[in-house]
Design a protein around this motif. Sequence first.
Motif, short mmCIF file in Angstrom:
data_model
loop_
_atom_site.label_atom_id
_atom_site.label_comp_id
_atom_site.label_asym_id
_atom_site.label_seq_id
_atom_site.Cartn_x
_atom_site.Cartn_y
_atom_site.Cartn_z
N ARG A 31 -14.50 5.42 5.48
CA ARG A 31 -13.64 6.59 5.49
C ARG A 31 -12.44 6.45 4.57
O ARG A 31 -11.59 7.32 4.51
CB ARG A 31 -13.14 6.86 6.93
CG ARG A 31 -14.26 7.16 7.89
CD ARG A 31 -13.80 7.27 9.34
NE ARG A 31 -14.96 7.40 10.20
CZ ARG A 31 -15.67 8.51 10.35
NH1 ARG A 31 -15.28 9.62 9.74
NH2 ARG A 31 -16.73 8.53 11.12
N GLY A 32 -12.35 5.33 3.89
CA GLY A 32 -11.24 5.11 2.98
C GLY A 32 -9.95 4.74 3.68
O GLY A 32 -8.87 4.82 3.09
N VAL A 33 -10.03 4.31 4.94
CA VAL A 33 -8.86 3.88 5.69
C VAL A 33 -8.60 2.40 5.41
O VAL A 33 -9.51 1.58 5.53
CB VAL A 33 -9.05 4.11 7.20
CG1 VAL A 33 -7.88 3.54 7.99
CG2 VAL A 33 -9.22 5.60 7.49
N GLU A 34 -7.38 2.05 5.07
CA GLU A 34 -7.06 0.66 4.80
C GLU A 34 -6.87 -0.08 6.12
O GLU A 34 -5.95 0.21 6.89
CB GLU A 34 -5.79 0.54 3.96
CG GLU A 34 -5.52 -0.89 3.52
CD GLU A 34 -4.29 -1.03 2.66
OE1 GLU A 34 -4.02 -2.15 2.20
OE2 GLU A 34 -3.59 -0.02 2.47
N ALA A 35 -7.77 -1.01 6.37
CA ALA A 35 -7.73 -1.77 7.62
C ALA A 35 -7.99 -3.23 7.32
O ALA A 35 -8.68 -3.56 6.35
CB ALA A 35 -8.77 -1.25 8.61
N VAL A 36 -7.46 -4.09 8.15
CA VAL A 36 -7.70 -5.53 8.05
C VAL A 36 -8.08 -6.05 9.42
O VAL A 36 -7.46 -5.68 10.43
CB VAL A 36 -6.46 -6.28 7.52
CG1 VAL A 36 -6.63 -7.79 7.68
CG2 VAL A 36 -6.23 -5.95 6.05
N VAL A 37 -9.11 -6.89 9.46
CA VAL A 37 -9.52 -7.57 10.68
C VAL A 37 -8.95 -8.97 10.66
O VAL A 37 -9.08 -9.69 9.65
CB VAL A 37 -11.06 -7.64 10.79
CG1 VAL A 37 -11.47 -8.31 12.10
CG2 VAL A 37 -11.68 -6.25 10.68
N VAL A 38 -8.28 -9.37 11.73
CA VAL A 38 -7.79 -10.75 11.83
C VAL A 38 -8.50 -11.43 12.99
O VAL A 38 -8.77 -10.82 14.02
CB VAL A 38 -6.26 -10.81 12.02
CG1 VAL A 38 -5.54 -10.24 10.81
CG2 VAL A 38 -5.82 -10.09 13.28
N GLU A 39 -8.81 -12.70 12.81
CA GLU A 39 -9.57 -13.48 13.79
C GLU A 39 -8.91 -14.83 13.97
O GLU A 39 -8.59 -15.51 13.00
CB GLU A 39 -11.01 -13.64 13.29
CG GLU A 39 -11.85 -14.68 14.01
CD GLU A 39 -12.00 -14.39 15.49
OE1 GLU A 39 -11.82 -15.35 16.29
OE2 GLU A 39 -12.26 -13.23 15.87
N GLN A 40 -8.69 -15.22 15.24
CA GLN A 40 -7.99 -16.48 15.50
C GLN A 40 -8.84 -17.70 15.14
O GLN A 40 -8.32 -18.75 14.77
CB GLN A 40 -7.55 -16.57 16.94
CG GLN A 40 -8.66 -16.70 17.96
CD GLN A 40 -8.12 -16.95 19.37
OE1 GLN A 40 -6.93 -17.20 19.55
NE2 GLN A 40 -8.98 -16.88 20.35
N GLY A 130 -13.88 -4.19 2.75
CA GLY A 130 -13.06 -4.58 3.88
C GLY A 130 -12.68 -6.04 3.85
O GLY A 130 -13.25 -6.84 3.11
N ARG A 131 -11.71 -6.41 4.69
CA ARG A 131 -11.19 -7.78 4.70
C ARG A 131 -11.16 -8.34 6.11
O ARG A 131 -10.85 -7.63 7.07
CB ARG A 131 -9.76 -7.83 4.14
CG ARG A 131 -9.64 -7.51 2.66
CD ARG A 131 -8.17 -7.57 2.24
NE ARG A 131 -7.42 -6.43 2.77
CZ ARG A 131 -6.08 -6.35 2.71
NH1 ARG A 131 -5.38 -7.35 2.21
NH2 ARG A 131 -5.47 -5.29 3.19
#
Length: 477
Positions: A31-40, A130-131
């Motif tokens: 959708r062109g939304v800037e998102a970042v996934v973070v994982e411990q 994505g990141r």
Amino acid sequence: MLRRVGGFVVDVLIVGAGPTGLTLGIDLARRGVEAVVVEQADALFPGSRGKGIQPRTQEVFDDLGVLEAIRAAGGPYPPRIVWKDGERLGEQPMFEPVEAEEGAPYTDPLMVAQWRTQEVLYARLVGLGGRVVFGCRVTAVEQDASGVSARCGDGTVLTARYLVAADGGRSAVRRAVGVGMDGETVDAAPFLVADVRLRGLDRDHWHTFLADDGSGVALCPLAGTDDFQLQARLPGDTGPDLTLDGVRELVAAYTPLSAGDVTELRWASDFRPRTGLADRFRVGRVLLAGDAAHVHSPAGGQGLNTSVQDAYNLGWKLGAVLRGEAPETLLDTYEEERRANAAAVLELSTGVHRGTVRRGKATVQLGLGYRESSLAEETRTDPSGVRAGDRAPDGTVDGLRLFDVFRGPHWTLLGAPAPATAAGSGSGSGLRALPAAPGSYGPGVFLVRPDGYVGWAGDTARGLAEYAARTGAFAGS
């Protein structure tokens, strides 16, 4: 609030790189939304734990462009064979059959080790730009009217307009925003689950070894791998031994195999089956999804699937709000729809665990919907067939398969031309329109949401514009 403080500024910060977080990341990325996934953790989850991909989730993965890769990563469930005193007592299918039809082309669950599902989702997310940032443990969360700040264990502060907690049943984010979780113990016995390599058993059956006291061991060949998943219900109150020697001893005690037949232990975990349902799924700009919002018994393969569908429900709503196409109150419908859904599935999975519900039509999740949602507007005077809030079935219109038409981040209008005010109509984005709905839908006009549910239904298109204004249905994607 939206500032860079040793980190980055994004529209959505997703905490947790499990199936929930990765699915949401994919949906937002397209959708062109800037998102970042973070994982411990420093890498993706290594175990097979949630291995069942239900038919409704297969439909979701079809839309997200990963179904073929998911199929290649796994395979069908084998029949279950029961052993007693070293002898085979017979076999039975794991699931009651569900007949395929045009409206539901996927009816059989797939078996895919969770680590393989996550590899597929991760590859798709990265392919969309994505990141995922590994080694980032969120320890504190603060929010105000404009955004959310998350502090990581190394002192980094990450800021976003919204934060989604997909960090599991012991969610640090859920605790940070003060949301409680109520539930019950489903089974007081200690359980062990492990991925092992072994010799001496065929890979054509899910082998179950039962003892008179109710304890037992099951060894399931994991499709798409060389491993078996070991599941054990243990007697007493002693915690399981998660070492290779402990697993070998367990297998030797319950099966005709010797300890040496277990050649490798790849992953192991222990648990006691319980349920949990968060008191709220939204606190301001923080939303809870997946196990952070609901915890299931693994029986029936409902937890991962319900979690993926949380993300699928939330993705289009976040996208519409962030692009200014819908009011911010649209996000309230996420909790309205998904918490009720999770409560129903928790009851179902508990029933499967306790043997009062059979795996089959009840567990494939094709019948779940949102008829009671404020987003379901049924305006027909004499509705029949599919109703507002129902899952939109597959079918054919003018030689086009509906699931092919639905695929993508847009809305779909069946039974009426796209309004002239619909942004992107005719250009392949925003809204797609077909002149009719399949006969299985019944007469009328149907507006299908981006997540594959009928949002609005009417005898004509009259009143559709008002619905679109509060959902962003006619805006560009």
